[in-house]
Write a protein that holds these residues in place. Sequence first.
Motif, PDB file in Angstrom:
ATOM      1  N   SER A  16      -0.146 -16.860   4.044  1.00  0.00           N
ATOM      2  CA  SER A  16      -1.140 -15.932   4.572  1.00  0.00           C
ATOM      3  C   SER A  16      -0.934 -14.573   3.911  1.00  0.00           C
ATOM      4  CB  SER A  16      -1.036 -15.817   6.096  1.00  0.00           C
ATOM      5  OG  SER A  16       0.227 -15.316   6.481  1.00  0.00           O
ATOM      6  N   LEU A  17      -1.941 -13.717   4.003  1.00  0.00           N
ATOM      7  CA  LEU A  17      -1.898 -12.391   3.398  1.00  0.00           C
ATOM      8  C   LEU A  17      -1.918 -11.342   4.487  1.00  0.00           C
ATOM      9  CD1 LEU A  17      -4.534 -13.055   0.600  1.00  0.00           C
ATOM     10  CD2 LEU A  17      -2.043 -13.001   0.334  1.00  0.00           C
ATOM     11  N   TYR A  18      -1.087 -10.328   4.323  1.00  0.00           N
ATOM     12  CA  TYR A  18      -0.997  -9.248   5.306  1.00  0.00           C
ATOM     13  C   TYR A  18      -1.196  -7.919   4.591  1.00  0.00           C
ATOM     14  CZ  TYR A  18       0.901  -5.946   8.664  1.00  0.00           C
ATOM     15  OH  TYR A  18       1.054  -4.886   9.516  1.00  0.00           O
ATOM     16  N   GLY A  19      -2.108  -7.102   5.079  1.00  0.00           N
ATOM     17  CA  GLY A  19      -2.333  -5.778   4.520  1.00  0.00           C
ATOM     18  C   GLY A  19      -1.722  -4.720   5.410  1.00  0.00           C
ATOM     19  N   GLY A  20      -1.125  -3.708   4.810  1.00  0.00           N
ATOM     20  CA  GLY A  20      -0.507  -2.653   5.584  1.00  0.00           C
ATOM     21  C   GLY A  20      -0.616  -1.305   4.913  1.00  0.00           C
ATOM     22  N   TYR A  21      -0.081  -0.293   5.600  1.00  0.00           N
ATOM     23  CA  TYR A  21      -0.092   1.096   5.142  1.00  0.00           C
ATOM     24  C   TYR A  21       1.326   1.656   5.245  1.00  0.00           C
ATOM     25  CZ  TYR A  21       0.014   6.084   6.005  1.00  0.00           C
ATOM     26  OH  TYR A  21       0.358   7.395   5.980  1.00  0.00           O
ATOM     27  N   TYR A  51       0.989  -6.627  -4.011  1.00  0.00           N
ATOM     28  CA  TYR A  51       0.038  -5.605  -4.452  1.00  0.00           C
ATOM     29  C   TYR A  51       0.273  -4.317  -3.692  1.00  0.00           C
ATOM     30  CZ  TYR A  51      -4.381  -3.193  -5.299  1.00  0.00           C
ATOM     31  OH  TYR A  51      -5.321  -2.264  -5.650  1.00  0.00           O
ATOM     32  N   SER A  52       0.093  -3.207  -4.379  1.00  0.00           N
ATOM     33  CA  SER A  52       0.073  -1.907  -3.708  1.00  0.00           C
ATOM     34  C   SER A  52      -0.854  -0.988  -4.483  1.00  0.00           C
ATOM     35  CB  SER A  52       1.473  -1.305  -3.623  1.00  0.00           C
ATOM     36  OG  SER A  52       1.960  -0.988  -4.902  1.00  0.00           O
ATOM     37  N   GLU A  53      -1.429  -0.069  -3.759  1.00  0.00           N
ATOM     38  CA  GLU A  53      -2.346   0.896  -4.344  1.00  0.00           C
ATOM     39  C   GLU A  53      -2.051   2.247  -3.714  1.00  0.00           C
ATOM     40  OE1 GLU A  53      -7.199   1.459  -4.719  1.00  0.00           O
ATOM     41  OE2 GLU A  53      -6.376  -0.458  -4.065  1.00  0.00           O
ATOM     42  N   SER A  54      -1.955   3.289  -4.522  1.00  0.00           N
ATOM     43  CA  SER A  54      -1.633   4.611  -3.996  1.00  0.00           C
ATOM     44  C   SER A  54      -2.895   5.444  -3.795  1.00  0.00           C
ATOM     45  CB  SER A  54      -0.659   5.343  -4.912  1.00  0.00           C
ATOM     46  OG  SER A  54      -1.274   5.646  -6.136  1.00  0.00           O
ATOM     47  N   PHE A  55      -2.817   6.328  -2.812  1.00  0.00           N
ATOM     48  CA  PHE A  55      -3.913   7.223  -2.460  1.00  0.00           C
ATOM     49  C   PHE A  55      -3.361   8.626  -2.276  1.00  0.00           C
ATOM     50  CE2 PHE A  55      -5.096   2.992  -1.230  1.00  0.00           C
ATOM     51  CZ  PHE A  55      -6.438   2.897  -1.582  1.00  0.00           C
ATOM     52  N   ASP A  56      -4.221   9.607  -2.444  1.00  0.00           N
ATOM     53  CA  ASP A  56      -3.806  10.998  -2.300  1.00  0.00           C
ATOM     54  C   ASP A  56      -3.782  11.460  -0.846  1.00  0.00           C
ATOM     55  OD1 ASP A  56      -3.435  11.406  -5.028  1.00  0.00           O
ATOM     56  OD2 ASP A  56      -5.559  11.873  -5.322  1.00  0.00           O
ATOM     57  N   ASN A  57      -4.402  10.678   0.044  1.00  0.00           N
ATOM     58  CA  ASN A  57      -4.403  11.081   1.445  1.00  0.00           C
ATOM     59  C   ASN A  57      -4.327   9.868   2.367  1.00  0.00           C
ATOM     60  OD1 ASN A  57      -7.267  10.329   2.325  1.00  0.00           O
ATOM     61  ND2 ASN A  57      -7.659  11.588   0.509  1.00  0.00           N
ATOM     62  N   LYS A  58      -3.859  10.118   3.558  1.00  0.00           N
ATOM     63  CA  LYS A  58      -3.634   9.067   4.553  1.00  0.00           C
ATOM     64  C   LYS A  58      -4.945   8.372   4.936  1.00  0.00           C
ATOM     65  CE  LYS A  58      -1.533   8.407   9.088  1.00  0.00           C
ATOM     66  NZ  LYS A  58      -0.778   9.053  10.172  1.00  0.00           N
ATOM     67  N   HIS A  59      -6.008   9.147   5.088  1.00  0.00           N
ATOM     68  CA  HIS A  59      -7.290   8.577   5.492  1.00  0.00           C
ATOM     69  C   HIS A  59      -7.752   7.482   4.536  1.00  0.00           C
ATOM     70  CE1 HIS A  59     -11.701   8.306   5.498  1.00  0.00           C
ATOM     71  NE2 HIS A  59     -11.559   8.404   6.815  1.00  0.00           N
ATOM     72  N   ASP A  60      -7.687   7.756   3.244  1.00  0.00           N
ATOM     73  CA  ASP A  60      -8.146   6.770   2.261  1.00  0.00           C
ATOM     74  C   ASP A  60      -7.274   5.522   2.249  1.00  0.00           C
ATOM     75  OD1 ASP A  60     -10.197   8.493   1.611  1.00  0.00           O
ATOM     76  OD2 ASP A  60      -9.306   9.151  -0.286  1.00  0.00           O
ATOM     77  N   LEU A  62      -5.479   4.325   4.820  1.00  0.00           N
ATOM     78  CA  LEU A  62      -5.750   3.585   6.052  1.00  0.00           C
ATOM     79  C   LEU A  62      -7.111   2.904   6.000  1.00  0.00           C
ATOM     80  CD1 LEU A  62      -4.334   6.037   8.733  1.00  0.00           C
ATOM     81  CD2 LEU A  62      -3.467   3.758   8.173  1.00  0.00           C
ATOM     82  N   SER A  63      -8.065   3.543   5.371  1.00  0.00           N
ATOM     83  CA  SER A  63      -9.391   2.952   5.214  1.00  0.00           C
ATOM     84  C   SER A  63      -9.314   1.695   4.339  1.00  0.00           C
ATOM     85  CB  SER A  63     -10.346   3.969   4.605  1.00  0.00           C
ATOM     86  OG  SER A  63     -11.620   3.422   4.425  1.00  0.00           O
ATOM     87  N   ALA A  64      -8.562   1.768   3.249  1.00  0.00           N
ATOM     88  CA  ALA A  64      -8.396   0.610   2.364  1.00  0.00           C
ATOM     89  C   ALA A  64      -7.708  -0.531   3.100  1.00  0.00           C
ATOM     90  CB  ALA A  64      -7.597   1.000   1.125  1.00  0.00           C
ATOM     91  N   GLU A  65      -6.696  -0.205   3.899  1.00  0.00           N
ATOM     92  CA  GLU A  65      -6.008  -1.231   4.690  1.00  0.00           C
ATOM     93  C   GLU A  65      -6.979  -1.884   5.670  1.00  0.00           C
ATOM     94  OE1 GLU A  65      -2.632  -1.660   8.190  1.00  0.00           O
ATOM     95  OE2 GLU A  65      -3.567   0.270   7.784  1.00  0.00           O
ATOM     96  N   TYR A  66      -7.735  -1.081   6.372  1.00  0.00           N
ATOM     97  CA  TYR A  66      -8.695  -1.597   7.356  1.00  0.00           C
ATOM     98  C   TYR A  66      -9.698  -2.544   6.701  1.00  0.00           C
ATOM     99  CZ  TYR A  66     -12.444  -1.767  10.780  1.00  0.00           C
ATOM    100  OH  TYR A  66     -13.403  -2.201  11.656  1.00  0.00           O
TER     101      TYR A  66
END
Length: 94
Positions: A16-21, A51-60, A62-66
């Motif tokens: 299974s796949l799990y996405g997180g922040y 996989y991981s992807e970096s963002f400049d802010n928490k909102h983005d 968390l949005s990608a995780e959601y």
Amino acid sequence: MENKFYMYVLKCGDDSLYGGYTTDLKHRLEQHQSGKGAKYTRNHLPVEMIYSESFDNKHDALSAEYHFKHQSRIKKLEYLNENGVNLSKYGLSL
């Protein structure tokens, strides 16, 4: 020092796949692997970060995780494939 925020994907022991922040990928992976991460991954060990992807802010981040979490499995696999993850390396396929 600039903070980075990450959305990440784990492949669990049952495929299974799990996405997180997180703000610390290494520490968060250690938490998951030791059974002190999310309730879901605790019951689906072992886990591997694929996989991981970096963002400049928490909102983005968390949005990608959601958005990742609320996709079908096939859409998750397509997303990973489109973002350069070699699915076959992890025993996954579309």
